[in-house]
Design a protein around this motif. Structure first.
Motif, PDB file in Angstrom:
ATOM      1  N   ASN A   1       2.607   2.009  28.546  1.00  0.00           N
ATOM      2  CA  ASN A   1       1.455   2.645  29.186  1.00  0.00           C
ATOM      3  C   ASN A   1       1.308   4.118  28.833  1.00  0.00           C
ATOM      4  OD1 ASN A   1       0.625   0.316  30.637  1.00  0.00           O
ATOM      5  ND2 ASN A   1       2.177   0.701  32.211  1.00  0.00           N
ATOM      6  N   GLU A   2       2.424   4.770  28.512  1.00  0.00           N
ATOM      7  CA  GLU A   2       2.413   6.225  28.356  1.00  0.00           C
ATOM      8  C   GLU A   2       2.376   6.704  26.908  1.00  0.00           C
ATOM      9  OE1 GLU A   2       5.714   7.888  30.491  1.00  0.00           O
ATOM     10  OE2 GLU A   2       5.203   6.836  32.360  1.00  0.00           O
ATOM     11  N   THR A   3       2.600   5.815  25.938  1.00  0.00           N
ATOM     12  CA  THR A   3       2.629   6.222  24.535  1.00  0.00           C
ATOM     13  C   THR A   3       1.784   5.282  23.683  1.00  0.00           C
ATOM     14  OG1 THR A   3       4.484   4.871  23.711  1.00  0.00           O
ATOM     15  CG2 THR A   3       5.043   6.895  24.910  1.00  0.00           C
ATOM     16  N   ASN A   4       1.551   5.696  22.458  1.00  0.00           N
ATOM     17  CA  ASN A   4       0.888   4.840  21.470  1.00  0.00           C
ATOM     18  C   ASN A   4       1.885   4.278  20.462  1.00  0.00           C
ATOM     19  OD1 ASN A   4      -1.856   5.189  22.395  1.00  0.00           O
ATOM     20  ND2 ASN A   4      -1.731   7.278  21.599  1.00  0.00           N
ATOM     21  N   LEU A   5       3.164   4.419  20.738  1.00  0.00           N
ATOM     22  CA  LEU A   5       4.198   3.966  19.822  1.00  0.00           C
ATOM     23  C   LEU A   5       4.330   2.450  19.830  1.00  0.00           C
ATOM     24  CD1 LEU A   5       6.960   6.560  20.753  1.00  0.00           C
ATOM     25  CD2 LEU A   5       5.667   6.494  18.614  1.00  0.00           C
ATOM     26  N   LYS A   6       4.747   1.913  18.688  1.00  0.00           N
ATOM     27  CA  LYS A   6       5.198   0.528  18.645  1.00  0.00           C
ATOM     28  C   LYS A   6       6.648   0.525  19.119  1.00  0.00           C
ATOM     29  CE  LYS A   6       2.118  -0.550  14.810  1.00  0.00           C
ATOM     30  NZ  LYS A   6       2.010  -0.960  13.375  1.00  0.00           N
ATOM     31  N   LEU A   7       6.964  -0.348  20.044  1.00  0.00           N
ATOM     32  CA  LEU A   7       8.252  -0.305  20.725  1.00  0.00           C
ATOM     33  C   LEU A   7       9.188  -1.400  20.244  1.00  0.00           C
ATOM     34  CD1 LEU A   7       6.886   0.393  24.306  1.00  0.00           C
ATOM     35  CD2 LEU A   7       7.765   2.051  22.638  1.00  0.00           C
ATOM     36  N   CYS A   8      10.427  -0.992  20.005  1.00  0.00           N
ATOM     37  CA  CYS A   8      11.454  -1.899  19.515  1.00  0.00           C
ATOM     38  C   CYS A   8      12.712  -1.709  20.356  1.00  0.00           C
ATOM     39  CB  CYS A   8      11.796  -1.610  18.050  1.00  0.00           C
ATOM     40  SG  CYS A   8      10.359  -1.389  16.980  1.00  0.00           S
ATOM     41  N   VAL A   9      13.588  -2.695  20.320  1.00  0.00           N
ATOM     42  CA  VAL A   9      14.896  -2.552  20.954  1.00  0.00           C
ATOM     43  C   VAL A   9      15.943  -3.202  20.064  1.00  0.00           C
ATOM     44  CG1 VAL A   9      14.100  -2.431  23.349  1.00  0.00           C
ATOM     45  CG2 VAL A   9      14.592  -4.660  22.325  1.00  0.00           C
ATOM     46  N   SER A  10      17.195  -2.767  20.257  1.00  0.00           N
ATOM     47  CA  SER A  10      18.345  -3.340  19.560  1.00  0.00           C
ATOM     48  C   SER A  10      19.453  -3.459  20.593  1.00  0.00           C
ATOM     49  CB  SER A  10      18.767  -2.432  18.399  1.00  0.00           C
ATOM     50  OG  SER A  10      19.871  -2.978  17.705  1.00  0.00           O
ATOM     51  N   LEU A  11      19.580  -4.657  21.164  1.00  0.00           N
ATOM     52  CA  LEU A  11      20.458  -4.863  22.311  1.00  0.00           C
ATOM     53  C   LEU A  11      21.543  -5.896  22.029  1.00  0.00           C
ATOM     54  CD1 LEU A  11      17.650  -5.093  25.052  1.00  0.00           C
ATOM     55  CD2 LEU A  11      18.760  -3.030  24.156  1.00  0.00           C
TER      56      LEU A  11
ATOM     57  N   MET B   1       9.701  12.449  20.368  1.00  0.00           N
ATOM     58  CA  MET B   1       9.645  11.825  19.050  1.00  0.00           C
ATOM     59  C   MET B   1       8.216  11.460  18.658  1.00  0.00           C
ATOM     60  SD  MET B   1      12.664  11.860  17.713  1.00  0.00           S
ATOM     61  CE  MET B   1      12.747  13.485  18.509  1.00  0.00           C
ATOM     62  N   GLU B   2       7.427  11.032  19.628  1.00  0.00           N
ATOM     63  CA  GLU B   2       6.031  10.726  19.319  1.00  0.00           C
ATOM     64  C   GLU B   2       5.295  11.998  18.897  1.00  0.00           C
ATOM     65  OE1 GLU B   2       2.350   8.103  21.041  1.00  0.00           O
ATOM     66  OE2 GLU B   2       3.539   9.240  22.508  1.00  0.00           O
ATOM     67  N   ARG B   3       5.530  13.083  19.609  1.00  0.00           N
ATOM     68  CA  ARG B   3       4.886  14.345  19.237  1.00  0.00           C
ATOM     69  C   ARG B   3       5.339  14.816  17.861  1.00  0.00           C
ATOM     70  NH1 ARG B   3       5.327  15.355  24.877  1.00  0.00           N
ATOM     71  NH2 ARG B   3       7.431  16.194  24.624  1.00  0.00           N
ATOM     72  N   ALA B   4       6.572  14.492  17.492  1.00  0.00           N
ATOM     73  CA  ALA B   4       7.103  14.910  16.194  1.00  0.00           C
ATOM     74  C   ALA B   4       6.511  14.117  15.039  1.00  0.00           C
ATOM     75  CB  ALA B   4       8.628  14.781  16.182  1.00  0.00           C
ATOM     76  N   GLY B   5       5.919  12.946  15.328  1.00  0.00           N
ATOM     77  CA  GLY B   5       5.235  12.207  14.275  1.00  0.00           C
ATOM     78  C   GLY B   5       5.735  10.818  13.984  1.00  0.00           C
ATOM     79  N   THR B   6       6.711  10.311  14.750  1.00  0.00           N
ATOM     80  CA  THR B   6       7.199   8.967  14.478  1.00  0.00           C
ATOM     81  C   THR B   6       6.167   7.920  14.896  1.00  0.00           C
ATOM     82  OG1 THR B   6       9.150   7.535  14.722  1.00  0.00           O
ATOM     83  CG2 THR B   6       8.351   8.631  16.708  1.00  0.00           C
ATOM     84  N   HIS B   7       6.230   6.736  14.272  1.00  0.00           N
ATOM     85  CA  HIS B   7       5.266   5.662  14.543  1.00  0.00           C
ATOM     86  C   HIS B   7       5.793   4.629  15.523  1.00  0.00           C
ATOM     87  CE1 HIS B   7       4.033   6.727  10.213  1.00  0.00           C
ATOM     88  NE2 HIS B   7       3.198   7.311  11.032  1.00  0.00           N
ATOM     89  N   ARG B   8       7.099   4.419  15.504  1.00  0.00           N
ATOM     90  CA  ARG B   8       7.701   3.431  16.392  1.00  0.00           C
ATOM     91  C   ARG B   8       9.024   3.959  16.905  1.00  0.00           C
ATOM     92  NH1 ARG B   8       7.439  -1.562  14.961  1.00  0.00           N
ATOM     93  NH2 ARG B   8       5.985  -1.350  13.227  1.00  0.00           N
TER      94      ARG B   8
ATOM     95  N   GLY C   1       0.798  -1.204   0.000  1.00  0.00           N
ATOM     96  CA  GLY C   1       0.000   0.000   0.000  1.00  0.00           C
ATOM     97  C   GLY C   1       0.841   1.268   0.000  1.00  0.00           C
ATOM     98  N   ASN C   2       0.210   2.366   0.400  1.00  0.00           N
ATOM     99  CA  ASN C   2       0.882   3.664   0.363  1.00  0.00           C
ATOM    100  C   ASN C   2       1.263   4.195   1.742  1.00  0.00           C
ATOM    101  OD1 ASN C   2       1.156   4.401  -2.382  1.00  0.00           O
ATOM    102  ND2 ASN C   2      -1.051   4.737  -2.499  1.00  0.00           N
ATOM    103  N   ARG C   3       1.064   3.388   2.776  1.00  0.00           N
ATOM    104  CA  ARG C   3       1.424   3.867   4.105  1.00  0.00           C
ATOM    105  C   ARG C   3       2.930   3.736   4.316  1.00  0.00           C
ATOM    106  NH1 ARG C   3       2.417   2.487   9.336  1.00  0.00           N
ATOM    107  NH2 ARG C   3       1.579   3.934  10.904  1.00  0.00           N
ATOM    108  N   ILE C   4       3.522   4.755   4.916  1.00  0.00           N
ATOM    109  CA  ILE C   4       4.945   4.720   5.210  1.00  0.00           C
ATOM    110  C   ILE C   4       5.138   4.607   6.721  1.00  0.00           C
ATOM    111  CG2 ILE C   4       5.220   7.243   5.334  1.00  0.00           C
ATOM    112  CD1 ILE C   4       7.965   6.762   3.887  1.00  0.00           C
ATOM    113  N   ASP C   5       6.064   3.765   7.124  1.00  0.00           N
ATOM    114  CA  ASP C   5       6.343   3.524   8.541  1.00  0.00           C
ATOM    115  C   ASP C   5       7.573   4.331   8.944  1.00  0.00           C
ATOM    116  OD1 ASP C   5       5.701   1.635  10.930  1.00  0.00           O
ATOM    117  OD2 ASP C   5       7.873   1.497  10.721  1.00  0.00           O
ATOM    118  N   LEU C   6       7.421   5.170   9.964  1.00  0.00           N
ATOM    119  CA  LEU C   6       8.508   6.032  10.419  1.00  0.00           C
ATOM    120  C   LEU C   6       8.992   5.565  11.785  1.00  0.00           C
ATOM    121  CD1 LEU C   6       6.965   9.509   9.524  1.00  0.00           C
ATOM    122  CD2 LEU C   6       8.404   8.044   8.091  1.00  0.00           C
ATOM    123  N   CYS C   7      10.284   5.301  11.892  1.00  0.00           N
ATOM    124  CA  CYS C   7      10.836   4.888  13.175  1.00  0.00           C
ATOM    125  C   CYS C   7      11.972   5.819  13.565  1.00  0.00           C
ATOM    126  CB  CYS C   7      11.319   3.444  13.137  1.00  0.00           C
ATOM    127  SG  CYS C   7      12.758   3.153  12.089  1.00  0.00           S
ATOM    128  N   SER C   8      12.175   5.944  14.858  1.00  0.00           N
ATOM    129  CA  SER C   8      13.292   6.723  15.370  1.00  0.00           C
ATOM    130  C   SER C   8      13.954   5.946  16.494  1.00  0.00           C
ATOM    131  CB  SER C   8      12.835   8.105  15.843  1.00  0.00           C
ATOM    132  OG  SER C   8      11.779   7.998  16.775  1.00  0.00           O
TER     133      SER C   8
END
Length: 325
Positions: free
Chosen positions: A137-147, A101-108, A50-57
């Motif tokens: 609990n505090e955001t609507n972001l999808k959460l990732c880690v790189s450990l 970052m969430e306020r700036a518009g990122t998705h995850r 589709g045309n949706r773009i996923d933005l991560c920070s």
């Protein structure tokens, strides 16, 4: 070449897959044929994702002093780069940055730490679990880690805390990998990917182009990611940093980068494929064309030890290109 590009594109659009030999043939595209290849990649992207773009920070949660000898990395203890090194950031500082970052518009959002890996008993790991629970609990972001490398138990704990996706790049093809890293193996990376998948997390895994590898080796990386059924594929472009062993590596030119993006889309029609580190410096004014070469994701904001650009500029770019946010 024009007819072969159209034939391969139609094959993928009809639900088929291109072979490695077909991908190698498409890699011979030059001049205007590169942009025809990109256009077909965009059509494939549009049909399957589709045309949706996923933005991560991301945030560099713990910087430098890494035991591994990855030749591209300024955080390696083997490099002589002048970077900020620090232990795990204060919880409050990480939380504030994520909210910004969430306020700036990122998705995850992903918390990244330097080092070979973590176990379930590491104090830093326990702290990261606590932060992830709060963010859940505090955001609507999808959460990732790189450990880095994970034990099976640590992977399960991350999933239970609220991590939806684990990041662990393969970096390059298996045969070129020993030229880039010697302190761990390609199979070590495969094991980590499989452990995270077994724990129920999605997988973000890609690599870096411009390390000195051949195009055939980039194609091999794409097929390895295909075979592992990777969900999200970040493609970094080497920004050669003085003080690293690859500090003098010549930069890739924009047409080569665009061709690589397009080939990954032909091979991985269903994946999220995102531009990551190096795009601003290496693609320059051709970032929009890079985005149209089959990408449906971007890493936005700053990177680990280098700066990106303002998130609003990337939001404007995505809007101008007709993507849905």
């Amino acid at each position: 070449m024009f007819d072969r590009i159209l034939s391969a594109g139609q094959k993928v659009l009809n639900g088929g897959s291109i072979t490695r030999s077909e991908a190698l043939d498409l890699a011979q595209a030059t001049g205007a044929d590169i942009y025809i290849l990109a256009a077909l990649a965009s059509k494939i992207r549009e049909q399957y994702t589709g045309n949706r773009i996923d933005l991560c920070s991301i945030i560099n949660g713990k910087s430098g002093n890494c035991s591994e000898d990855c030749k591209f990395c300024s955080q390696s203890a083997f490099s002589t780069c002048a970077i900020d090194t620090y232990p795990l950031l204060d919880e409050g500082k990480i939380l504030q940055y994520v909210h910004d970052m969430e306020r700036a518009g990122t998705h995850r959002f992903a918390i990244v730490t330097s080092g070979r890996g973590v176990t379930e008993h590491d104090p830093d790991f326990i702290a990261i679990l606590r932060i992830i629970r709060r963010l859940s609990n505090e955001t609507n972001l999808k959460l990732c880690v790189s450990l880095g490398e994970l034990t099976e138990e640590a992977a399960l704990m991350l999933r239970e805390a609220g991590v939806s996706r684990y990041h662990h790049n393969l970096e390059t093809s298996e045969d070129f990998f020993p030229h880039i890293v010697t302190t761990h193996t390609y199979q070590d990376r495969i094991r980590t990917v499989k452990s995270a998948r077994a724990a129920g997390m999605e997988i973000c895994s890609g690599g870096i182009i411009g390390l000195g590898e051949r195009m055939e080796q980039r194609i091999d990386l794409a097929y390895a990611l295909h075979d592992l059924n990777i969900d999200s594929v970040p493609i970094n472009i080497l920004d050669a940093i003085p003080g690293t062993p690859l500090g003098d590596e010549p930069p890739l030119l924009p047409p080569e980068i665009i061709k690589t993006f397009a080939l990954f889309r032909f091979i991985l029609p269903h994946a999220e494929i995102r531009s990551a580190g190096g795009r601003e410096k290496l693609l320059r004014d051709m970032q929009s064309i890079g985005l149209l070469a089959g990408l449906n994701g971007m890493m936005v904001g700053n990177y680990l030890t280098t700066n990106g650009r303002e998130i609003r500029d990337d939001l404007n770019l995505a809007n101008d290109m007709g993507y849905s946010l």
